[in-house]
Enzyme design. Structure first.
Site, PDB file in Angstrom:
ATOM      1  N   GLY A  50       0.836  -1.192   0.000  1.00 27.79           N
ATOM      2  CA  GLY A  50       0.000   0.000   0.000  1.00 27.79           C
ATOM      3  C   GLY A  50       0.870   1.241   0.000  1.00 27.79           C
ATOM      4  O   GLY A  50       2.061   1.172   0.340  1.00 27.79           O
ATOM      5  N   GLN A  55       2.901  10.005   1.798  1.00 28.53           N
ATOM      6  CA  GLN A  55       4.214   9.363   1.669  1.00 28.53           C
ATOM      7  C   GLN A  55       4.972   9.830   0.425  1.00 28.53           C
ATOM      8  O   GLN A  55       6.176   9.593   0.317  1.00 28.53           O
ATOM      9  CB  GLN A  55       4.065   7.833   1.636  1.00 28.53           C
ATOM     10  CG  GLN A  55       3.619   7.242   2.964  1.00 28.53           C
ATOM     11  CD  GLN A  55       3.504   5.744   2.875  1.00 28.53           C
ATOM     12  OE1 GLN A  55       2.524   5.230   2.358  1.00 28.53           O
ATOM     13  NE2 GLN A  55       4.513   5.038   3.351  1.00 28.53           N
ATOM     14  N   CYS A  92       6.352  -0.538   6.799  1.00 34.35           N
ATOM     15  CA  CYS A  92       5.894   0.671   6.102  1.00 34.35           C
ATOM     16  C   CYS A  92       7.009   1.121   5.166  1.00 34.35           C
ATOM     17  O   CYS A  92       8.187   1.085   5.540  1.00 34.35           O
ATOM     18  CB  CYS A  92       5.618   1.755   7.140  1.00 34.35           C
ATOM     19  SG  CYS A  92       5.116   3.330   6.435  1.00 34.35           S
ATOM     20  N   LEU A  93       6.659   1.551   3.957  1.00 36.97           N
ATOM     21  CA  LEU A  93       7.677   2.005   2.999  1.00 36.97           C
ATOM     22  C   LEU A  93       8.440   3.226   3.507  1.00 36.97           C
ATOM     23  O   LEU A  93       9.549   3.492   3.049  1.00 36.97           O
ATOM     24  CB  LEU A  93       7.038   2.326   1.645  1.00 36.97           C
ATOM     25  CG  LEU A  93       6.559   1.123   0.816  1.00 36.97           C
ATOM     26  CD1 LEU A  93       5.884   1.600  -0.456  1.00 36.97           C
ATOM     27  CD2 LEU A  93       7.718   0.187   0.484  1.00 36.97           C
ATOM     28  N   HIS A 134      -3.748   0.743   7.949  1.00 36.54           N
ATOM     29  CA  HIS A 134      -2.410   1.363   7.963  1.00 36.54           C
ATOM     30  C   HIS A 134      -2.405   2.586   7.033  1.00 36.54           C
ATOM     31  O   HIS A 134      -1.920   3.661   7.413  1.00 36.54           O
ATOM     32  CB  HIS A 134      -1.372   0.322   7.525  1.00 36.54           C
ATOM     33  CG  HIS A 134       0.023   0.842   7.434  1.00 36.54           C
ATOM     34  ND1 HIS A 134       1.016   0.483   8.323  1.00 36.54           N
ATOM     35  CD2 HIS A 134       0.611   1.690   6.540  1.00 36.54           C
ATOM     36  CE1 HIS A 134       2.137   1.114   7.985  1.00 36.54           C
ATOM     37  NE2 HIS A 134       1.924   1.841   6.907  1.00 36.54           N
ATOM     38  N   GLU A 135      -2.947   2.418   5.818  1.00 35.01           N
ATOM     39  CA  GLU A 135      -2.946   3.527   4.850  1.00 35.01           C
ATOM     40  C   GLU A 135      -3.873   4.656   5.306  1.00 35.01           C
ATOM     41  O   GLU A 135      -3.556   5.837   5.146  1.00 35.01           O
ATOM     42  CB  GLU A 135      -3.354   3.043   3.453  1.00 35.01           C
ATOM     43  CG  GLU A 135      -2.442   1.986   2.838  1.00 35.01           C
ATOM     44  CD  GLU A 135      -0.957   2.279   2.954  1.00 35.01           C
ATOM     45  OE1 GLU A 135      -0.557   3.458   2.938  1.00 35.01           O
ATOM     46  OE2 GLU A 135      -0.185   1.319   3.083  1.00 35.01           O
ATOM     47  N   HIS A 138      -2.168   6.844   7.697  1.00 36.45           N
ATOM     48  CA  HIS A 138      -1.261   7.799   7.036  1.00 36.45           C
ATOM     49  C   HIS A 138      -1.991   9.094   6.677  1.00 36.45           C
ATOM     50  O   HIS A 138      -1.420  10.176   6.742  1.00 36.45           O
ATOM     51  CB  HIS A 138      -0.694   7.203   5.745  1.00 36.45           C
ATOM     52  CG  HIS A 138       0.560   6.391   5.924  1.00 36.45           C
ATOM     53  ND1 HIS A 138       1.710   6.915   6.468  1.00 36.45           N
ATOM     54  CD2 HIS A 138       0.854   5.103   5.603  1.00 36.45           C
ATOM     55  CE1 HIS A 138       2.655   5.972   6.478  1.00 36.45           C
ATOM     56  NE2 HIS A 138       2.161   4.864   5.966  1.00 36.45           N
TER      57      HIS A 138
HETATM   58 NI    NI Z   1       3.073   2.994   5.630  1.00 33.70          NI
END
Ligand code: NI
Length: 168
Positions: A50, A55, A92-93, A134-135, A138
């Protein structure tokens, strides 16, 4: 190679943008459709499940998820129902190489807009539900480390500071 040059960069913690609240999308136009495609491209290149707009430095309530062969677009999403509980490891990225156990609902129903502005409900369970939540966090400036104990969070912060040479 040429694809990669056009891919949006993913911001890494502790970039302050990651902790800011995003604004709702109000205009559903070609630019939005293009941005959603760019988010998918960046997510795939960086091998994520995701990716949320903040981000890539855009404070808009837009996120994409791709798991188990299914793709989802979340625009101005909100949880309308949830059930159960799950506890497993999450990454997480924006936190390369960092994983931690986070407790989340097992199943969620989310109301979202599509890229044309229509309203729809999506249901997700297990790992997909985890990715949705999670997204969506963000989009509110909330990060997965915010669920951890102060001790665990500080250990992660120190690890990142050591890696980047930053100070906390
Ligand atoms: Ni993330």
């Amino acid at each position: 190679m040429s694809d990669e040059l056009n891919v949006m960069e993913v911001l890494k913690y502790p970039n302050p943008i990651l902790q800011k609240k995003s604004q709702p999308v109000e205009v559903f136009d070609d630019d939005l459709a293009k941005f959603v495609q760019d988010l998918f491209s960046a997510m795939r290149v960086h091998d994520g499940v995701g990716l949320a707009a903040p981000q890539v430095g855009v404070l808009k309530k837009v996120a994409v998820i791709e798991y188990d062969g299914k793709s989802y677009v979340l625009i101005n999403p909100r949880v309308v129902d949830q059930k159960g509980i799950q506890d497993s490891e999450e990454g997480c990225l924006s936190f390369p190489g960092i994983y931690a156990h986070v407790t989340r609902p097992q199943w969620v129903k989310v109301e979202t807009r599509d890229i044309n502005g229509g309203t729809l409900e999506l249901e997700a369970e297990g790992y997909t539900a985890r990715a949705f939540l999670h997204e969506m966090d963000h989009l509110n400036g909330k990060l997965f480390i915010d669920y951890l104990s102060t001790l665990k969070r500080n250990t992660i912060k120190k690890k990142i500071a050591k890696h980047t040479g930053g100070h906390f």
